[in-house]
Design an enzyme around this catalytic site. Structure first.
Site, PDB file in Angstrom:
ATOM      1  N   LYS A  29      39.905  22.140  68.906  1.00  0.00           N
ATOM      2  CA  LYS A  29      41.213  22.809  68.809  1.00  0.00           C
ATOM      3  C   LYS A  29      41.064  24.322  68.955  1.00  0.00           C
ATOM      4  CE  LYS A  29      41.923  21.318  64.598  1.00  0.00           C
ATOM      5  NZ  LYS A  29      40.623  20.627  64.346  1.00  0.00           N
ATOM      6  N   ARG A 104      48.894  19.847  58.520  1.00  0.00           N
ATOM      7  CA  ARG A 104      47.804  18.933  58.184  1.00  0.00           C
ATOM      8  C   ARG A 104      48.217  17.887  57.174  1.00  0.00           C
ATOM      9  NH1 ARG A 104      43.169  22.622  59.417  1.00  0.00           N
ATOM     10  NH2 ARG A 104      41.302  21.541  58.783  1.00  0.00           N
ATOM     11  N   ARG A 143      27.824  24.213  65.628  1.00  0.00           N
ATOM     12  CA  ARG A 143      28.744  25.318  65.930  1.00  0.00           C
ATOM     13  C   ARG A 143      28.215  26.651  65.380  1.00  0.00           C
ATOM     14  NH1 ARG A 143      34.802  24.734  64.284  1.00  0.00           N
ATOM     15  NH2 ARG A 143      33.844  24.165  62.299  1.00  0.00           N
ATOM     16  N   ARG A 176      29.499  28.599  59.865  1.00  0.00           N
ATOM     17  CA  ARG A 176      30.506  28.549  58.802  1.00  0.00           C
ATOM     18  C   ARG A 176      29.936  27.839  57.581  1.00  0.00           C
ATOM     19  NH1 ARG A 176      36.085  26.558  61.566  1.00  0.00           N
ATOM     20  NH2 ARG A 176      36.055  25.199  59.745  1.00  0.00           N
ATOM     21  N   ARG A 187      35.412  16.885  54.895  1.00  0.00           N
ATOM     22  CA  ARG A 187      36.493  17.346  55.785  1.00  0.00           C
ATOM     23  C   ARG A 187      36.980  16.204  56.676  1.00  0.00           C
ATOM     24  NH1 ARG A 187      33.471  21.882  58.693  1.00  0.00           N
ATOM     25  NH2 ARG A 187      35.322  21.963  60.017  1.00  0.00           N
TER      26      ARG A 187
HETATM   27  P1  AP5 Z   1      35.999  23.930  67.673  1.00  0.00           P
HETATM   28  O1  AP5 Z   1      36.839  24.291  68.833  1.00  0.00           O
HETATM   29  O2  AP5 Z   1      35.568  25.020  66.742  1.00  0.00           O
HETATM   30  O3  AP5 Z   1      36.657  22.704  66.871  1.00  0.00           O
HETATM   31  P2  AP5 Z   1      37.951  22.659  65.947  1.00  0.00           P
HETATM   32  O4  AP5 Z   1      38.730  21.449  66.311  1.00  0.00           O
HETATM   33  O5  AP5 Z   1      38.670  23.964  65.971  1.00  0.00           O
HETATM   34  O6  AP5 Z   1      37.250  22.410  64.542  1.00  0.00           O
HETATM   35  P3  AP5 Z   1      37.391  23.129  63.131  1.00  0.00           P
HETATM   36  O7  AP5 Z   1      36.193  22.709  62.332  1.00  0.00           O
HETATM   37  O8  AP5 Z   1      37.635  24.602  63.238  1.00  0.00           O
HETATM   38  O9  AP5 Z   1      38.655  22.461  62.571  1.00  0.00           O
HETATM   39  P4  AP5 Z   1      39.027  22.288  61.131  1.00  0.00           P
HETATM   40  O10 AP5 Z   1      40.369  21.753  61.324  1.00  0.00           O
HETATM   41  O11 AP5 Z   1      38.158  21.486  60.262  1.00  0.00           O
HETATM   42  O12 AP5 Z   1      38.829  23.763  60.485  1.00  0.00           O
HETATM   43  P5  AP5 Z   1      39.863  24.871  60.064  1.00  0.00           P
HETATM   44  O13 AP5 Z   1      39.241  26.173  60.335  1.00  0.00           O
HETATM   45  O14 AP5 Z   1      41.212  24.580  60.628  1.00  0.00           O
HETATM   46  O15 AP5 Z   1      34.700  23.185  68.245  1.00  0.00           O
HETATM   47  C1  AP5 Z   1      33.697  22.670  67.387  1.00  0.00           C
HETATM   48  C2  AP5 Z   1      32.349  22.695  68.121  1.00  0.00           C
HETATM   49  O16 AP5 Z   1      32.422  21.800  69.241  1.00  0.00           O
HETATM   50  C3  AP5 Z   1      31.983  24.071  68.698  1.00  0.00           C
HETATM   51  O17 AP5 Z   1      30.601  24.282  68.560  1.00  0.00           O
HETATM   52  C4  AP5 Z   1      32.379  23.978  70.179  1.00  0.00           C
HETATM   53  O18 AP5 Z   1      31.553  24.796  70.982  1.00  0.00           O
HETATM   54  C5  AP5 Z   1      32.164  22.498  70.468  1.00  0.00           C
HETATM   55  N1  AP5 Z   1      33.104  21.976  71.466  1.00  0.00           N
HETATM   56  C6  AP5 Z   1      34.423  22.276  71.578  1.00  0.00           C
HETATM   57  N2  AP5 Z   1      34.958  21.606  72.614  1.00  0.00           N
HETATM   58  C7  AP5 Z   1      33.955  20.851  73.149  1.00  0.00           C
HETATM   59  C8  AP5 Z   1      33.908  19.920  74.236  1.00  0.00           C
HETATM   60  N3  AP5 Z   1      34.998  19.644  74.972  1.00  0.00           N
HETATM   61  N4  AP5 Z   1      32.723  19.318  74.502  1.00  0.00           N
HETATM   62  C9  AP5 Z   1      31.611  19.590  73.740  1.00  0.00           C
HETATM   63  N5  AP5 Z   1      31.614  20.457  72.700  1.00  0.00           N
HETATM   64  C10 AP5 Z   1      32.777  21.081  72.402  1.00  0.00           C
HETATM   65  O19 AP5 Z   1      39.993  24.648  58.482  1.00  0.00           O
HETATM   66  C11 AP5 Z   1      38.969  24.993  57.581  1.00  0.00           C
HETATM   67  C12 AP5 Z   1      39.455  24.755  56.153  1.00  0.00           C
HETATM   68  O20 AP5 Z   1      40.581  25.615  55.854  1.00  0.00           O
HETATM   69  C13 AP5 Z   1      39.955  23.349  55.855  1.00  0.00           C
HETATM   70  O21 AP5 Z   1      38.901  22.471  55.535  1.00  0.00           O
HETATM   71  C14 AP5 Z   1      40.901  23.607  54.667  1.00  0.00           C
HETATM   72  O22 AP5 Z   1      40.183  23.784  53.464  1.00  0.00           O
HETATM   73  C15 AP5 Z   1      41.536  24.932  55.037  1.00  0.00           C
HETATM   74  N6  AP5 Z   1      42.778  24.746  55.806  1.00  0.00           N
HETATM   75  C16 AP5 Z   1      43.009  25.202  57.081  1.00  0.00           C
HETATM   76  N7  AP5 Z   1      44.243  24.854  57.482  1.00  0.00           N
HETATM   77  C17 AP5 Z   1      44.802  24.170  56.469  1.00  0.00           C
HETATM   78  C18 AP5 Z   1      46.059  23.533  56.293  1.00  0.00           C
HETATM   79  N8  AP5 Z   1      46.996  23.537  57.269  1.00  0.00           N
HETATM   80  N9  AP5 Z   1      46.315  22.891  55.137  1.00  0.00           N
HETATM   81  C19 AP5 Z   1      45.395  22.894  54.137  1.00  0.00           C
HETATM   82  N10 AP5 Z   1      44.180  23.471  54.227  1.00  0.00           N
HETATM   83  C20 AP5 Z   1      43.881  24.104  55.393  1.00  0.00           C
END
Ligand code: AP5
Length: 232
Positions: A29, A104, A143, A176, A187
């Protein structure tokens, strides 16, 4: 408009609506949202990045969110909603924006529907990244993120040219704290429990489109750009 899938020379003019990037941790994402928000010249609103910013600045919100994020759990809805509502009320969101990591939970989605109806009189477009669960652990443990510009790499599949340094600005690449295996497992479980139901919620509304998130990043970008062009 530039040819689909070809990097735009300058921003395409706005999205005209809220676009939600939905999918499990590691689905890609953030990688896609950074690129596509830049192509369209709209804000990329990542609730994870917003919380990480609060944590690094030591704000009251950051102090509450930090231990929750370190356990891999979701931050309570009321904290997330007030932060997002304030952000999307700013003028730069008037031509549309990309939501990454929000909503979410069902209450978050329902509240967002109300806000979008009231403020923009539109429904969101939801891009659902479909990825084989077996890939997610590898993507997340591999990552690395630039400490300066937030550029995303992967030590296995998308390494930087100089190990540990960002290709774009030379910033240090960091891991991270929630990308440790035991936190990733929590997660992923939180996603299944609290976020996956949103796939059905939005599918029933007829606003959700599946995208194959298993393709190479550039091919995924092309699919999303085609979808956005069709839905304009
Ligand atoms: P990346 O693009 O970073 O993946 P992502 O889907 O963004 O994954 P995240 O881990 O950031 O999502 P998340 O939802 O858990 O974390 P968030 O920060 O929102 O890609 C991942 C890896 O794959 C990279 O190394 C990339 O290079 C590789 N890659 C990408 N595309 C690829 C492809 N096509 N092929 C191969 N490799 C690829 O949330 C963190 C925390 O914040 C949560 O756990 C929670 O505690 C809190 N939080 C955030 N939002 C909320 C909410 N709305 N409600 C409650 N708590 C929240």
């Amino acid at each position: 408009m530039p040819e689909v899938g070809v990097a735009a020379k300058g921003p395409i003019k706005g999205l005209g609506r809220a676009v939600i990037f939905l999918g499990p941790p590691g689905a890609g994402k953030g990688t896609q949202a950074r690129q596509i928000a830049q192509d369209y010249g709209v804000p990329h609103l990542s609730t994870g990045d917003m919380f990480r910013d609060h944590v690094s600045r030591g704000t009251a919100l950051g102090l509450r969110a930090k231990p929750i994020m370190e356990r891999g759990e979701l931050v309570p809805d009321d904290l997330v909603l007030s932060m997002v509502e304030e952000r999307i009320s700013r003028p730069d969101c008037a031509d549309g924006f990309i939501l990454d990591g929000f909503p979410r939970t069902l209450p978050q989605a329902e509240r967002l529907d109300e806000i979008l109806q009231r403020r923009f009189q539109t429904r969101p477009l939801v891009v659902h990244f479909v990825v084989d669960p077996a890939q997610l652990m590898r993507r997340l443990t591999g990552r690395r993120t630039c400490a300066i510009g937030g550029e995303i790499y992967n030590v296995y599949d998308q390494p930087s040219k100089v190990p540990g340094r960002c290709d774009r600005d030379g910033g240090e690449l960091i891991q991270r704290p929630d990308d440790r295996e035991e936190v990733i497992a929590e997660r992923l479980a939180a996603y299944e429990r609290q976020t996956r139901p949103l796939v059905d919620y939005y599918r029933r509304q007829g606003v959700l489109q599946d995208v194959n998130g298993m393709a190479a990043p550039a091919a995924v970008t092309k699919s999303v750009l085609e979808l956005l062009a069709q839905k304009r």
